[in-house]
Design an enzyme around this catalytic site. Sequence first.
Site, short mmCIF file in Angstrom:
data_model
loop_
_atom_site.label_atom_id
_atom_site.label_comp_id
_atom_site.label_asym_id
_atom_site.label_seq_id
_atom_site.Cartn_x
_atom_site.Cartn_y
_atom_site.Cartn_z
N ASP A 179 -27.89 11.42 40.62
CA ASP A 179 -26.87 11.66 39.60
C ASP A 179 -25.53 11.96 40.26
O ASP A 179 -25.43 12.02 41.49
CB ASP A 179 -27.29 12.83 38.69
CG ASP A 179 -27.29 14.16 39.43
OD1 ASP A 179 -27.68 14.21 40.63
OD2 ASP A 179 -26.90 15.19 38.84
N GLU A 211 -25.43 14.46 42.89
CA GLU A 211 -26.16 14.10 44.11
C GLU A 211 -27.44 14.89 44.30
O GLU A 211 -27.87 15.14 45.42
CB GLU A 211 -25.26 14.30 45.37
CG GLU A 211 -23.83 13.93 45.17
CD GLU A 211 -23.06 13.77 46.47
OE1 GLU A 211 -22.59 14.79 46.99
OE2 GLU A 211 -22.94 12.64 46.97
N GLU A 212 -28.05 15.33 43.20
CA GLU A 212 -29.23 16.21 43.32
C GLU A 212 -30.48 15.64 42.68
O GLU A 212 -31.59 15.85 43.19
CB GLU A 212 -28.91 17.56 42.65
CG GLU A 212 -27.84 18.36 43.40
CD GLU A 212 -27.33 19.55 42.62
OE1 GLU A 212 -27.60 19.64 41.41
OE2 GLU A 212 -26.65 20.40 43.24
N TRP A 251 -28.96 12.04 52.97
CA TRP A 251 -28.14 12.27 51.77
C TRP A 251 -28.90 11.81 50.53
O TRP A 251 -29.91 11.11 50.66
CB TRP A 251 -26.80 11.51 51.87
CG TRP A 251 -25.71 12.21 51.11
CD1 TRP A 251 -25.14 11.80 49.93
CD2 TRP A 251 -25.09 13.45 51.45
NE1 TRP A 251 -24.20 12.72 49.53
CE2 TRP A 251 -24.15 13.74 50.44
CE3 TRP A 251 -25.24 14.36 52.51
CZ2 TRP A 251 -23.37 14.90 50.45
CZ3 TRP A 251 -24.46 15.50 52.52
CH2 TRP A 251 -23.54 15.77 51.51
N GLU A 310 -12.76 23.59 44.34
CA GLU A 310 -13.82 22.99 43.53
C GLU A 310 -14.27 23.95 42.44
O GLU A 310 -14.49 23.56 41.29
CB GLU A 310 -14.99 22.65 44.45
CG GLU A 310 -16.19 22.03 43.76
CD GLU A 310 -17.32 21.77 44.76
OE1 GLU A 310 -17.99 22.74 45.17
OE2 GLU A 310 -17.52 20.59 45.13
#
Length: 574
Positions: free
Chosen positions: A197, A200-201, A141, A425
């Site tokens: 960030d 998550e990238e 992750w 989303e």
Amino acid sequence: MWRSLRLVSALGLCASAFAQSSTVDSYTSTESPIAKAGVLANIGPSGVKSSGAYPGVVIASPSTTDPDYLYTWVRDSSLVFKMLIDQYTSGQDTTLRAHIDNFIAAEANLQQVTNPSGTVSTGGLGEPKFNINETAFTGAWGRPQRDGPALRSISMITYANWLIANNNESYVTDSLWPIIKLDLDYVMNNWNETTFDLWEEVDSSSFFTSAVQHRALRQGSALAAEIGQSSVVSGYSTQADNILCFLQSYWNPSPGFMTANTGGGRSGRDANTVLTSIHVFDVEAGCDGVTFQPCSDIALSNLKVYVDSFREIYSINGGIRADQAVATGRYPEDVYQGGNPWYLASFAVAEQLYDALIVWSNEGSLTVTDVSFPFFQQFDTNITPGTYSSSTPIYSSLTTAIRNFADGFVAMAAKYTPSGGGLAEQYTRSDGTPTSAVDLTWSYASALTAFNARAGKTSASWGASCLSVSPTCSTSMAPTVPVVFNVNATTVVGQNIYLTGSVGALTDWSTTGAILMSSADYPIWSTAVTLPANTQIQYKYIIVDNGEVTWESDPNNEFTTSMSGITTINDVWR
Ligand SMILES: *[C@@H]1O[C@H](CO)[C@@H](O)[C@H](O)[C@H]1NC(C)=O
Ligand SMILES: *[C@@H]1O[C@H](CO)[C@@H](O)[C@H](O)[C@H]1NC(C)=O
Ligand SMILES: *[C@@H]1O[C@H](CO)[C@@H](O)[C@H](O)[C@H]1NC(C)=O
Ligand SMILES: *[C@@H]1O[C@H](CO)[C@@H](O)[C@H](O)[C@H]1NC(C)=O
């Protein structure tokens, strides 16, 4: 003939704005209970869509495939509980106490779970997500994500402050403080390390993360002082000062936006920054730019740059006028799950604008600076920098237009909300069909906070007022402050008043390039200019009549700019 045509078109505009506002009224009243139920359905142990989640655990979404979001994220959970704690402590919903106490117990357990980021004392607090039974998620992750501990402590401090005000300080000191302190110590010790960030990238420094870290330490130091934990006060406040300084370095002056991440190789235009302005909003901090308040000139300029970056790229935005709301997403380069508009991004834009309207109304005026000028020009092509009091027609027409603009973003989300009111989303860029994870808890929470802001409700102040960047702060960008110049000058037709002075922003004493002032409040001539902070400035007003320049009499006017906040100077022509 010309007159009657104008009248018809004006009526047409008013009618459509009115229709939109009543559509948004009806959407907020039907969607509010659906969104609230949607949030509670995703919280264990009794949420109807979160079977298996432990008490107080917030699932991101019940979706288990493409994407699998049946996990609990520290960021999402903390933002969701910040909203619920605000509702509870403001008296909006007095039934939430057990949920809040469950959340605290769940997060206290998660803090102690050893995970791929480490143990509680070796970095494990930066772990972004866990299984819903409070065990570690051990797959690959983007870790660590350092906004989680900051957001979690912000939620809990909000609750702690309310408990103290309600005669329960012993519970705060004995039970809550040890949990909060773990997160704050983590923030204090690690804020200057890279982080993934909020999407998550990107692994670099991230504006949203830095800003919520600043807020957490600022609030944490105040809470510590209040409950007698004096040993941590200066450590927290010193690092808060350092983060506040660092935050200024994200500013990109041309074309006026906060770069979301220091890495990532993208344009930097990102909902990260709009989310920052709503999550650091403090109704007592005015339009302060240093803390990126929603009505600050830099946050409004940023908002326009962010929104405009989606006008051309989504088919569903085709044919929408440049001064009207469009669907917005995380960032224009996004490809995740199709790279579509997100509901929470559209609601965030509306919320920032509603927050701004609340502050302007409280202050009885709004200020247009050279930095926020492009934002305001969308609503009035003839606008000039200056301060417009709430008694002026310009203030009324601007705030009406901005409220309509804000409503447009809610209307956009409403248009693409399916009939049952469920909020996924994303909604697709091609035709607005809901897509990616269903029932995203954060989507529901973002609708509820936007609706509250639209209704004029605000959260408790967190101490953002009167903060300033320390004189020893040196970033690539020198800090600046907006200054409003008003001069009472009686003129005759054909004469205009200009401002000129000793620094570049005041045109270095130019008479031909001097700044034209607005006579909207004649005989007060007004303009607003962004000047270097804490700097001695000399200036004069000049009258220009057909190219002929008349200077004010000597000596030069002189003052030193402040460290932060808006300064207003009221002069009389000499
Ligand atoms: C917790 O959940 C994970 C993921 O579903 C599962 O693999 C694990 O066995 C569960 N552990 C316990 C103690 O229930
Ligand atoms: C203080 O708050 C805690 C947490 O909700 C609660 O368990 C406790 O009963 C409260 N104490 C008092 C005196 O209200
Ligand atoms: C750490 O702080 C310094 C000084 O503000 C800054 O230049 C640097 O980019 C920061 N690094 C990270 C990873 O935040
Ligand atoms: C402007 O100055 C004139 C002359 O001194 C004074 O009579 C008037 O009240 C002033 N107007 C405002 C709005 O301050």
